[in-house]
Scaffold this motif. Structure first.
Motif, short mmCIF file in Angstrom:
data_model
loop_
_atom_site.label_atom_id
_atom_site.label_comp_id
_atom_site.label_asym_id
_atom_site.label_seq_id
_atom_site.Cartn_x
_atom_site.Cartn_y
_atom_site.Cartn_z
N PHE A 112 3.49 21.78 24.73
CA PHE A 112 4.50 20.75 24.57
C PHE A 112 5.90 21.29 24.68
CE2 PHE A 112 4.13 16.46 24.14
CZ PHE A 112 2.77 16.25 24.19
N PHE A 114 6.77 23.46 26.60
CA PHE A 114 7.02 23.52 28.03
C PHE A 114 7.34 22.14 28.59
CE2 PHE A 114 5.61 23.28 32.40
CZ PHE A 114 6.27 24.36 32.95
N VAL A 115 6.49 21.17 28.22
CA VAL A 115 6.73 19.81 28.69
C VAL A 115 8.12 19.35 28.26
CG1 VAL A 115 6.01 17.40 28.55
CG2 VAL A 115 4.31 19.23 28.56
N LYS A 117 10.71 20.96 27.84
CA LYS A 117 11.79 21.54 28.62
C LYS A 117 12.08 20.66 29.83
CE LYS A 117 11.73 26.46 27.82
NZ LYS A 117 10.73 27.50 27.91
N ALA A 118 11.03 20.10 30.36
CA ALA A 118 11.19 19.34 31.59
C ALA A 118 11.37 17.86 31.33
CB ALA A 118 9.98 19.57 32.49
N ALA A 119 10.68 17.34 30.34
CA ALA A 119 10.73 15.90 30.12
C ALA A 119 12.03 15.53 29.43
CB ALA A 119 9.55 15.48 29.26
N PRO A 120 12.77 14.63 30.05
CA PRO A 120 14.07 14.28 29.49
C PRO A 120 13.94 13.69 28.10
CG PRO A 120 13.43 12.74 31.22
CD PRO A 120 12.45 13.85 31.24
N GLY A 121 14.75 14.19 27.21
CA GLY A 121 14.82 13.56 25.90
C GLY A 121 13.88 14.13 24.86
N VAL A 122 12.81 14.76 25.28
CA VAL A 122 11.81 15.19 24.30
C VAL A 122 12.36 16.31 23.41
CG1 VAL A 122 9.55 16.22 23.97
CG2 VAL A 122 9.86 14.47 25.70
N GLU A 124 15.42 17.10 22.93
CA GLU A 124 16.57 16.59 22.20
C GLU A 124 16.13 15.80 20.98
OE1 GLU A 124 16.30 16.62 25.43
OE2 GLU A 124 18.00 17.87 26.00
N LEU A 166 13.16 4.67 27.86
CA LEU A 166 12.45 5.28 28.97
C LEU A 166 10.93 5.26 28.80
CD1 LEU A 166 13.25 6.80 31.59
CD2 LEU A 166 13.09 8.92 30.30
N PHE A 167 10.49 5.47 27.58
CA PHE A 167 9.06 5.57 27.33
C PHE A 167 8.48 4.17 27.16
CE2 PHE A 167 8.79 10.09 25.43
CZ PHE A 167 9.77 10.52 26.29
N SER B 119 17.82 13.47 35.18
CA SER B 119 18.08 14.32 34.01
C SER B 119 17.58 15.74 34.25
CB SER B 119 17.47 13.70 32.76
OG SER B 119 16.15 14.14 32.61
N ARG B 123 19.74 19.46 33.99
CA ARG B 123 19.62 20.41 32.90
C ARG B 123 18.37 21.30 32.83
NH1 ARG B 123 16.81 18.39 28.69
NH2 ARG B 123 15.78 16.70 29.64
N ILE B 212 6.06 12.13 34.82
CA ILE B 212 6.27 13.57 34.81
C ILE B 212 5.33 14.25 35.79
CG2 ILE B 212 6.08 15.69 33.44
CD1 ILE B 212 6.86 14.18 31.02
#
Ligand SMILES: Nc1ncnc2c1ncn2[C@@H]1O[C@H](COP(=O)(O)OP(=O)(O)OP(=O)(O)O)[C@@H](O)[C@H]1O
Ligand SMILES: Nc1ncnc2c1ncn2[C@@H]1O[C@H](COP(=O)(O)OP(=O)(O)OP(=O)(O)O)[C@@H](O)[C@H]1O
Ligand SMILES: [Mg+2]
Ligand SMILES: [Mg+2]
Lengths: 323, 392
Positions: A112, A114-115, A117-122, A124, A166-167, B119, B123, B212
């Motif tokens: 997770f 890793f995910v 890092k790529a998935a916006p907002g997660v 944060e 988004l989700f 996004s 980043r 994703i």
């Protein structure tokens, strides 16, 4: 300080449950967040101070080397932690998923991480979620976040709203509403925006203020101009200084005090110019934040190496400025 | 304090690429621009400065803006060479990179239109760091410029920039990325991954997981192009055509970062060209005589100073201020002058401590002086550049 017992602006600031201290790199976020933490604890509050992008600075101020995700009480009622998204994630999984076997969290958390890092907002939302969680659970009277620099903080503060939109469905989405309630309530949450009074930092601060306003809905509650070179002369003194250095008085003074007076003139001219340039940029900062947001100035504390001494002096200035 | 025969310009004039690094806000952009001005002024060369987020007025002065990342010539008076400046635009560079490496238009479209592209392009995996190096390589390949000065983006650690190509490559090669794209590659998710997806969908929602997965599936098709490029970029940075300049200011934390950066550059066997201590105070201000006068003033009370001036009689005809308050005023001003001098001298002491920490590691420490206002015109860049001198 105001009259004993009266409520000061500082009290009002620290009555909030969640404060974010943000600004461009190197402007003094950590110093100021730490000073606010000390001031809160001195007022009898139970404080959590969180270094969101950990560099171990806060720990160093208190002479504590190893600070991690678990808060450490560095002095009475002042707890310090360093954000760690992986740990925040395991905590999250444990709290909400009730994953039965703790050992299973490891690999899932890594994946997770890793995910996220790529998935916006997660990523944060894990950061903001952890801070909001401490507020919701009333574990502390105030949570102070030594936040990330420009830009990134917007995505952090906007993440609950963003994720909510988004989700489609999912646990993360279900968890956003209470966070938004805390963040958007100006009596509970606020942002302190720090800048130095120079061109680029002020430009960036203005841009950040605008984005915070339009993208996050979290209130900006205080502008802080740090490392100000203070003006040394009043207007009358200033014009008299000019008169001294350009007129017949300087030779007289030189005779009395010595040749070295010229070095003082040079130093003073440089100081004055720096102060004037600072002052100009400070005005730009204030006008870009708007009159409704109070701004305080903290002077440059000259000739000191980094650390505790500066934090103490910064705390005292804040106390005086916010009476 | 120029040392015979050693200038920053000499040190970098044989390079083709100069990378300017340092921690946030120390003056990387300013130094890159000033160096560009200096190089184009004194050498018969075509010089390009690639800046990242320059201050608005500085960008304006150099004639570049966010809308175009095409190099613009900066007009210089009495220059032997030519100076060009460009600004890296993250979004545009990403778009370009996607079109460059995608196998077909369709894939480009699909990637760019995926809701998470926006996004991600701003980043993920230190994309800013990577884009800066990538942009450099594009210009280098064009072969138009003799020297390219590259400003590096503000990052938490100056070192991130060095790792950018490698991180990019690792990201693409990682097993996790392959996992992520499994739902897209096979309808029947291998049972080993099922728990992961169950959890993922429960937490993130299945629509999002699908987005994703789609995105990275398309994105992976860029793998070869990306990785090949990342390797070329890394090789270029490691070659003797490239050198690093690390910028710091007279403060402890940025200098500690600079020292760390220097050691990393050495560990990676890259080429360190010089260290620049920016915002140095002009040494010419301070002198023994100055110290003495400041001491004298500080040790006397304001009243005593005033009395001295009363006794000698400061020109009573000058100005509108009456004599008595005049000497009061003078002494008050003198006290402030002594304070300014001592304040700056303390600052200078701090600076010397930081410089000595640096000289131990890296002999070549240059200084650029503290300007009394923002550095936002070509003229002030030139002034900064002519002041670059070796520290002693
Ligand atoms: N008012 C001040 N006078 C003098 N020095 C100061 C002042 N405020 C902060 N500093 C010093 O400036 C440096 C940067 O401060 P600090 O670490 O608080 O900034 P930051 O915004 O947290 O930086 P970063 O973005 O790197 O985390 C430190 O060395 C600190 O001691
Ligand atoms: N020698 C100097 N004298 C006075 N001001 C300076 C000097 N060098 C830089 N500045 C000012 O300091 C600010 C920051 O400089 P600059 O933008 O070059 O830093 P940077 O390292 O590129 O920052 P970032 O990390 O945000 O990219 C600017 O307002 C610039 O005008
Ligand atoms: Mg910090
Ligand atoms: Mg910059």
């Amino acid at each position: 300080m105001g009259a004993r017992g009266s409520i000061t602006d500082l009290d009002r600031l620290l009555d909030r449950k969640l404060l974010f201290v943000t600004g461009k790199g190197g402007v003094g976020k950590t110093t100021i967040a730490t000073a606010l933490g000390i001031l809160s604890a001195e007022r009898g509050k139970r404080v959590l101070l969180c270094e969101v992008e950990p560099k171990g600075e806060v720990g160093r101020y208190f002479g504590v080397r190893e600070i991690g995700f678990e808060p450490v009480e560095v002095r009475t009622d002042l707890f310090v932690m360093e954000m760690d998204t992986e740990r925040a994630l395991s905590e999250y999984l444990r709290l909400y998923l009730k994953v039965p076997i703790p050992t299973k969290i490891g690999p899932i958390a890594r994946t997770f991480d890793f995910v996220s890092k790529a998935a916006p907002g997660v990523r944060e939302i894990l950061v903001v979620g952890k801070l909001c969680y401490e507020v919701r659970e009333k574990n502390y009277d105030i949570v102070i976040a030594d936040s990330t620099a420009t830009g990134h903080v917007v995505s952090q503060l906007a993440s609950p709203q963003g994720v909510n939109e988004l989700f489609g469905v999912g646990l993360v989405k279900d968890q956003t509403k209470w966070m938004i309630d805390i963040l958007k309530d100006e009596h509970q949450s606020g942002i302190c925006l720090v800048s130095t009074a120079e061109e680029t930092p002020v430009d960036e601060a203005a841009e950040l203020a605008e984005r915070l306003r339009s993208e996050t809905g979290v209130s900006l509650v205080l502008g802080i101009l740090n490392k100000m070179v203070p003006k040394i002369f009043s207007e009358a003194e200033e014009s008299y200084f000019n008169e001294i250095v350009s007129g017949p008085m300087l030779p007289v003074i030189r005779r009395v005090l010595g040749e070295g007076i010229d070095a003082l003139v040079d130093a003073t001219s440089l100081w004055k110019a720096l102060a004037a340039s600072n002052h100009q940029n400070a005005e730009r900062f204030k006008s870009s934040l708007g009159t409704s947001i109070p701004t305080i100035e903290i002077p440059l504390i000259p000739g000191m190496t980094a650390g505790v001494g500066i934090v103490r002096e910064v705390a005292e200035t804040i106390e005086v400025e916010l009476t | 304090m120029k040392e015979e025969g050693l200038s920053l310009i000499d040190l970098v004039s044989d390079l083709q690429i100069v990378l300017v690094a340092g921690s946030g806000g120390v003056g990387k952009t300013t130094t890159s621009a000033a160096l560009g001005v200096a190089l184009a002024t004194s050498l018969e060369k075509e010089v390009l400065v690639i800046t990242i987020d320059p201050a608005k007025r500085l960008a304006g002065a150099m004639g570049i803006d966010a809308l175009s990342h095409v190099p613009q010539e900066v007009q210089l008076k009495d220059a032997k060479g030519h100076l060009f400046a460009a600004m890296v635009d993250m979004k545009a560079s990403w778009d370009e990179m996607i079109s460059r490496y995608a196998p077909d238009k369709d894939t480009v479209q699909k990637i760019v239109e995926n809701p998470i592209y926006e996004s991600i392009s701003t980043r993920f995996v230190q994309s800013h760091d990577y884009i800066a190096v990538e942009a450099l390589y594009e210009f280098y390949k064009e072969g138009i410029y003799d020297i390219i000065v590259v400003d590096t983006p503000p990052s938490r650690n100056a070192i991130d920039f060095l790792d950018a190509p490698k991180n990019m490559e690792e990201f693409f090669a990682s097993r996790l990325l392959r996992w992520l794209t499994i739902p897209r590659r096979s309808k029947l998710v291998a049972s080993a991954f099922r728990p992961f997806y169950l959890v993922a969908e429960r937490i993130l929602g299945s629509a999002f997981v699908k987005d994703i997965s789609e995105f990275f599936f398309d994105f992976q098709q860029l793998y070869e192009g990306f990785v090949a490029r990342a390797r070329q970029v890394a090789a270029l940075v490691a070659s003797d055509k490239a050198g690093f300049i690390v910028v710091t200011i007279p403060e402890e934390i940025p200098t500690t970062e600079a020292i760390f950066f220097i050691s990393e550059v050495a560990r990676r066997k890259l080429n360190m060209s010089a260290v620049v201590m920016n915002r140095s105070l002009p040494a010419s201000i301070f002198s023994r005589a100055g110290d003495e006068v400041a001491d004298k003033i500080s040790n006397e009370t304001q009243e005593m100073l005033a009395k001295t001036f009363d006794a000698i009689g400061l020109d009573p005809t000058e100005g509108e201020v009456p004599l008595a308050s005049k000497s009061q005023l003078v002494s008050k001003i003198l006290v402030e002058m002594a304070n300014s001098y001592e304040g700056l001298r303390d600052q200078k002491t701090m600076e010397e401590i930081q410089v000595s920490r640096l000289t131990v590691r890296e002999g070549k420490v240059f200084t650029t002086t503290q300007q009394s206002g923002d550095v936002s015109s070509v003229e002030s860049l030139r002034k900064l550049a002519t002041n670059m001198s070796i520290y002693r």
